[in-house]
Design a protein around this motif. Structure first.
Motif, mmCIF file in Angstrom:
data_model
loop_
_atom_site.group_PDB
_atom_site.id
_atom_site.type_symbol
_atom_site.label_atom_id
_atom_site.label_comp_id
_atom_site.label_asym_id
_atom_site.label_seq_id
_atom_site.Cartn_x
_atom_site.Cartn_y
_atom_site.Cartn_z
ATOM 1 N N UNK A 34 -5.269 6.825 12.263
ATOM 2 C CA UNK A 34 -4.075 6.547 11.467
ATOM 3 C C UNK A 34 -4.112 5.154 10.842
ATOM 4 N N UNK A 35 -4.517 4.159 11.647
ATOM 5 C CA UNK A 35 -4.522 2.787 11.120
ATOM 6 C C UNK A 35 -5.554 2.595 10.027
ATOM 7 N N UNK A 36 -6.735 3.185 10.225
ATOM 8 C CA UNK A 36 -7.773 3.063 9.198
ATOM 9 C C UNK A 36 -7.336 3.730 7.895
ATOM 10 N N UNK A 37 -6.687 4.896 8.010
ATOM 11 C CA UNK A 37 -6.174 5.582 6.817
ATOM 12 C C UNK A 37 -5.133 4.722 6.111
ATOM 13 N N UNK A 38 -4.241 4.131 6.878
ATOM 14 C CA UNK A 38 -3.186 3.303 6.282
ATOM 15 C C UNK A 38 -3.808 2.098 5.570
ATOM 16 N N UNK A 39 -4.850 1.545 6.180
ATOM 17 C CA UNK A 39 -5.537 0.408 5.567
ATOM 18 C C UNK A 39 -6.188 0.824 4.245
ATOM 19 N N UNK A 40 -6.873 1.950 4.263
ATOM 20 C CA UNK A 40 -7.502 2.462 3.042
ATOM 21 C C UNK A 40 -6.450 2.713 1.965
ATOM 22 N N UNK A 41 -5.349 3.278 2.344
ATOM 23 C CA UNK A 41 -4.279 3.593 1.402
ATOM 24 C C UNK A 41 -3.756 2.316 0.753
ATOM 25 N N UNK A 42 -3.548 1.279 1.569
ATOM 26 C CA UNK A 42 -3.057 0.010 1.025
ATOM 27 C C UNK A 42 -4.061 -0.588 0.038
ATOM 28 N N UNK A 43 -5.340 -0.578 0.420
ATOM 29 C CA UNK A 43 -6.367 -1.124 -0.475
ATOM 30 C C UNK A 43 -6.407 -0.363 -1.798
ATOM 31 N N UNK A 44 -6.357 0.961 -1.691
ATOM 32 C CA UNK A 44 -6.501 1.779 -2.896
ATOM 33 C C UNK A 44 -5.269 1.698 -3.790
ATOM 34 N N UNK A 45 -4.136 1.365 -3.215
ATOM 35 C CA UNK A 45 -2.921 1.224 -4.016
ATOM 36 C C UNK A 45 -2.971 0.019 -4.939
ATOM 37 N N UNK A 46 -3.892 -0.915 -4.659
ATOM 38 C CA UNK A 46 -3.982 -2.103 -5.514
ATOM 39 C C UNK A 46 -4.650 -1.773 -6.851
ATOM 40 N N UNK A 47 -5.173 -0.565 -6.970
ATOM 41 C CA UNK A 47 -5.845 -0.198 -8.214
ATOM 42 C C UNK A 47 -4.817 0.060 -9.303
ATOM 43 N N UNK A 48 -5.190 -0.179 -10.552
ATOM 44 C CA UNK A 48 -4.210 -0.045 -11.632
ATOM 45 C C UNK A 48 -3.707 1.383 -11.821
ATOM 46 N N UNK A 49 -4.521 2.366 -11.528
ATOM 47 C CA UNK A 49 -4.074 3.731 -11.796
ATOM 48 C C UNK A 49 -4.790 4.723 -10.895
#
Lengths: 153, 153
Positions: B96-111
């Protein structure tokens, strides 16, 4: 953003515009991807390379994948993926005409100073090494295009 | 044109700038190459995809190759090739934590409207399919840079 599959004709159109792509080869379940410049003619892709890992691998396993894309923006792009088979245009009398044809096609390119085509100072492609001319015979080709509108064109 | 091998530090620099690359996977000696957008952090590449061929293949054979380049002109470019291993960030409590981390990183993308990330109307990624989050653990990385001058910078 609208994304749709390209027709076979549209894939051919995209292919004919392309000159830079990424070539995937594989050995012992390990894939390897390199950028290549090429010329496309009648579902044949022509290119050349100094000796090295990708040539070594394709000689052993000729199954390859060629991917090309044209990205204008994240919401406006086309991507083509083709499977293919490596065919080395060896410097033997039987293939002299095919080699000459490849050479003529590749000479139409603006420059030879491109990734994969220039000798680098390392053991696999040192001074004096001869470039390898090869053809990739394309098999199944698929493509997608994204655009801001749903227009077919 | 001068071409040279990049140092490990230079490879890391190029990697940190990159967001678009080509991912190669292989099954039964057939390579397959697709464009992907990603975020790099500490030799881990984070990305996500709708279900489909590349996910199916990487689940069976996790050995992949990630290629990135920055081509300014045929005589001014950098290219990085990394081998890696696919690691699916499955939707299970342990990750769960690794997924949440990935999600946060990927949300920084413009689109999110990018190749490989959007559902397309076809059986493998139809409406209602859930995106697969994954990480690629990078192994050996090599790179080259071409420039008009022999300057190291």
């Amino acid at each position: 953003v609208f994304i749709r599959e390209l027709t076979a004709e549209e894939c051919d159109q995209e292919l004919s515009r392309a000159s830079l792509g990424r070539l995937g080869c594989a050995l012992d379940h390990q894939p390897y991807v390199v950028p290549i410049y090429f010329v496309v003619e009648d579902h044949h892709v022509y290119s050349f390379s100094m000796p090295g890992k990708k040539i070594d691998w394709m000689r052993i396993n000729p199954r390859v994948c060629l991917q090309m894309d044209r990205v204008t923006s994240p919401s406006d792009w086309a991507s083509i993926i083709a499977v293919g088979r490596f065919d080395e245009l060896r410097d033997i009398p039987e293939r002299r005409e095919e080699r000459a044809h490849a050479y003529r096609l590749l000479q139409t390119r603006p420059t030879w100073w491109e990734p994969g085509s220039v000798p680098v100072t390392r053991p696999s492609g040192g001074v004096g090494a001869t470039p390898i001319f090869y053809r990739i015979d394309l098999g199944h080709i698929t493509g997608q295009r994204a655009s801001q509108t749903s227009n077919v064109a």
